[in-house]
Motif scaffolding. Structure first.
Motif, mmCIF file in Angstrom:
data_model
loop_
_atom_site.group_PDB
_atom_site.id
_atom_site.type_symbol
_atom_site.label_atom_id
_atom_site.label_comp_id
_atom_site.label_asym_id
_atom_site.label_seq_id
_atom_site.Cartn_x
_atom_site.Cartn_y
_atom_site.Cartn_z
ATOM 1 N N LEU A 1 -2.503 24.218 50.510
ATOM 2 C CA LEU A 1 -2.335 25.545 51.101
ATOM 3 C C LEU A 1 -2.287 26.573 49.973
ATOM 4 O O LEU A 1 -1.491 26.449 49.044
ATOM 5 C CB LEU A 1 -1.019 25.553 51.893
ATOM 6 N N LEU A 2 -3.149 27.609 50.043
ATOM 7 C CA LEU A 2 -3.299 28.529 48.919
ATOM 8 C C LEU A 2 -2.702 29.915 49.153
ATOM 9 O O LEU A 2 -2.626 30.709 48.218
ATOM 10 C CB LEU A 2 -4.791 28.678 48.565
ATOM 11 N N ASN A 3 -2.333 30.220 50.377
ATOM 12 C CA ASN A 3 -1.683 31.516 50.607
ATOM 13 C C ASN A 3 -0.647 31.364 51.711
ATOM 14 O O ASN A 3 -0.511 30.293 52.310
ATOM 15 C CB ASN A 3 -2.715 32.604 50.986
ATOM 16 N N ALA A 4 0.105 32.417 51.970
ATOM 17 C CA ALA A 4 0.979 32.426 53.138
ATOM 18 C C ALA A 4 0.080 32.703 54.339
ATOM 19 O O ALA A 4 -0.595 33.736 54.387
ATOM 20 C CB ALA A 4 2.040 33.509 52.993
ATOM 21 N N PRO A 5 0.014 31.764 55.292
ATOM 22 C CA PRO A 5 -0.899 31.948 56.423
ATOM 23 C C PRO A 5 -0.605 33.254 57.167
ATOM 24 O O PRO A 5 0.543 33.659 57.313
ATOM 25 C CB PRO A 5 -0.599 30.739 57.314
ATOM 26 N N VAL A 6 -1.674 33.902 57.603
ATOM 27 C CA VAL A 6 -1.553 35.161 58.340
ATOM 28 C C VAL A 6 -1.910 34.884 59.795
ATOM 29 O O VAL A 6 -2.949 34.275 60.081
ATOM 30 C CB VAL A 6 -2.524 36.224 57.764
ATOM 31 N N TRP A 7 -1.035 35.326 60.707
ATOM 32 C CA TRP A 7 -1.282 35.118 62.139
ATOM 33 C C TRP A 7 -1.906 36.357 62.737
ATOM 34 O O TRP A 7 -1.705 37.478 62.253
ATOM 35 C CB TRP A 7 0.024 34.730 62.847
ATOM 36 N N GLY B 1 -7.441 25.697 63.970
ATOM 37 C CA GLY B 1 -6.684 26.389 62.928
ATOM 38 C C GLY B 1 -5.230 25.928 62.910
ATOM 39 O O GLY B 1 -4.668 25.649 61.837
ATOM 40 N N ASN B 2 -4.633 25.845 64.096
ATOM 41 C CA ASN B 2 -3.231 25.428 64.165
ATOM 42 C C ASN B 2 -3.052 23.993 63.670
ATOM 43 O O ASN B 2 -2.033 23.657 63.051
ATOM 44 C CB ASN B 2 -2.705 25.565 65.605
ATOM 45 N N ALA B 3 -4.047 23.136 63.935
ATOM 46 C CA ALA B 3 -3.973 21.748 63.450
ATOM 47 C C ALA B 3 -3.969 21.724 61.921
ATOM 48 O O ALA B 3 -3.174 21.004 61.298
ATOM 49 C CB ALA B 3 -5.143 20.939 64.004
ATOM 50 N N ALA C 1 -2.587 32.362 67.402
ATOM 51 C CA ALA C 1 -3.675 31.934 66.530
ATOM 52 C C ALA C 1 -3.525 32.472 65.120
ATOM 53 O O ALA C 1 -3.007 33.572 64.908
ATOM 54 C CB ALA C 1 -5.012 32.420 67.095
ATOM 55 N N LEU C 2 -4.049 31.701 64.173
ATOM 56 C CA LEU C 2 -4.137 32.178 62.804
ATOM 57 C C LEU C 2 -5.229 33.236 62.676
ATOM 58 O O LEU C 2 -6.235 33.212 63.397
ATOM 59 C CB LEU C 2 -4.485 31.019 61.867
ATOM 60 N N ASP C 3 -5.032 34.136 61.721
ATOM 61 C CA ASP C 3 -6.070 35.090 61.339
ATOM 62 C C ASP C 3 -6.753 34.640 60.051
ATOM 63 O O ASP C 3 -7.969 34.721 59.909
ATOM 64 C CB ASP C 3 -5.446 36.474 61.148
#
Ligand code: OVV
Length: 411
Positions: free
Chosen positions: A386-392, A260-262, A400-402
């Motif tokens: 990228l389609l949204n603001a990533p949620v952690w 996910g982080n990659a 980690a990402l959620d």
């Protein structure tokens, strides 16, 4: 002195050493866990160490000091636990790991078994299967349109190839991911995250324990390899089961997080993705830079076994030191343009896999998984949108990402 409120059972209460600032911060506050960069900068600004009264610990995040504590297993031990709890003082939520939460000579024996099971040779045999799985998954996701990088890419990949490599006969991706999150959350204080994670124990732990039995593991996997060390008399059957548990503890949530982080790094840095596309052999270097830049395991503790000095600070026996791997990996004194994601740097010596005798023993497997996915992306994908603001997703030891919605565009 009263026990601070934020602690789980079993904790030394220490006084701040001379010259060490007292820092009134909760390093496990959700807003820090989901956005650690400002905290890392503030931590390094404290000096070599800071004393955090809320946890009664010392903490460090400068590269040199963190590397010193991590590399010196005789002064800074692991058998007293690598989370906030001192295993000498309280009862633990599960029997301690016989490799992570162990010191030499016990550790030496179990480490050798795990190194053999996940040797470069053993992992080389898995690479083409990993590549086929990655190529197929990326091809399907290209056709799918928008998707979540965590639940549609990172989790399905890691919870397919790794359990197969272990030889698990009964895979349960949800429980495997949640067990990893539980083990890492358990390293923190007795906060809401830890409680929520451990509440899933009755559902998950019996599955994990059952999965570690010899009869549940097929021939040719890492699990069978560990049991063959028991047949050879190097370890007991019970120890073999405990080492299989270590595979399941450390091998799933970590690689899900790294994948996910990659994606997060490459989606936000299209010029870096273009470099990878132009030269897919940069996959290995790109993975190390993802690790340096995002530190999937953001922290581990050590415990001072003796009274000693680091960077001129006296550390008394029994002191817990929270080592911020994430802060060390972004230290501008160690890394040029530390806050830039740059896959052409050689981030040799980053601490994302740890350092010293406990350095990640499964890193050959993690590297093979990440290289397969990064290679598939480099070969098939022109652009990661990228389609949204990533949620952690806050976790006491994992960054980690959620959720991160993306769309892949075919090359
Ligand atoms: C969380 C974690 C990391 C590494 C090893 C283990 C657990 C273990 O259970 O051995």
């Amino acid at each position: 002195m009263p026990q601070p409120p934020n602690l789980c059972e079993g904790h030394h209460v220490i006084v701040p050493p001379k010259g060490v600032p007292v820092w009134d911060v909760d390093p496990y506050a959700p807003e820090i866990l989901v956005n650690p960069a400002p905290y890392y900068t503030a931590l390094r600004g404290q000096g070599a160490f800071a004393y955090i009264p809320a946890c009664s610990i010392l903490t460090c995040g400068g590269f040199a000091v963190t590397q010193e504590v991590f590399s010196d297993h005789s002064r800074f031990v692991s058998a007293r636990g690598v989370g906030l709890q001192d295993f000498n003082l309280g009862t633990t939520w599960r029997p301690p790991s016989i490799i992570l939460e162990a010191d030499p000579p016990d550790h030496t024996k179990t480490r050798r078994v795990m190194m053999r099971a996940m040797s470069p040779r053993a992992v080389a045999d898995l690479r083409s299967g990993f590549q086929d799985a990655a190529d197929g998954l990326i091809d399907r996701l290209l056709a799918q349109g928008q998707f979540d990088a965590v639940s549609d890419l990172a989790e399905p990949f890691a919870t397919d190839v790794f359990p197969r490599a272990v030889g698990m006969q009964h895979n349960d991706p949800r429980r495997l991911v949640d067990y990893g999150a539980m083990v890492f959350n358990a390293l923190g204080p007795d906060n809401a995250q830890r409680r929520a994670a451990l509440a899933k124990g009755p559902d998950i732990v019996p599955f994990i324990t059952d999965s570690c039995a010899r009869a549940r593991l097929s021939d040719g996997g890492f699990g069978a390899s560990i049991y063959s060390a028991a047949d050879a008399g190097d370890i007991s059957q019970a120890e073999a089961g405990m080492l299989v548990r270590s595979l399941l503890s450390a091998g799933v949530d970590t690689t899900v997080t790294a994948l996910g982080n990659a994606l997060w790094c490459l989606a936000r840095n299209p010029a870096q993705f273009d470099l990878l596309r132009a030269d897919p052999t940069l996959a290995k270097a790109a993975f190390d830079e993802v690790l340096r830049f995002t530190s999937p395991v953001h922290s581990f503790c050590r415990t001072a076994a003796i009274t000693t000095q680091v960077a001129g600070v006296e550390i008394v026996e029994g002191t817990k030191i929270l080592c911020s791997l994430g802060a060390a990996n972004l230290d501008p004194e160690r890394w040029h343009n530390a806050d830039q994601f740059d896959i052409t740097r050689r981030p040799v010596g980053h601490l994302a896999f740890g350092a010293g005798i406990h350095v990640c023993v499964g890193q050959n497997v993690a590297r093979a998984e990440l290289e397969a996915v990064l290679t598939a992306l480099a070969q098939q994908v022109a652009r990661i949108e990228l389609l949204n603001a990533p949620v952690w997703r806050p976790n006491n030891a994992i960054h980690a990402l959620d959720l991160m919605m993306i769309r892949l565009h075919r090359a």
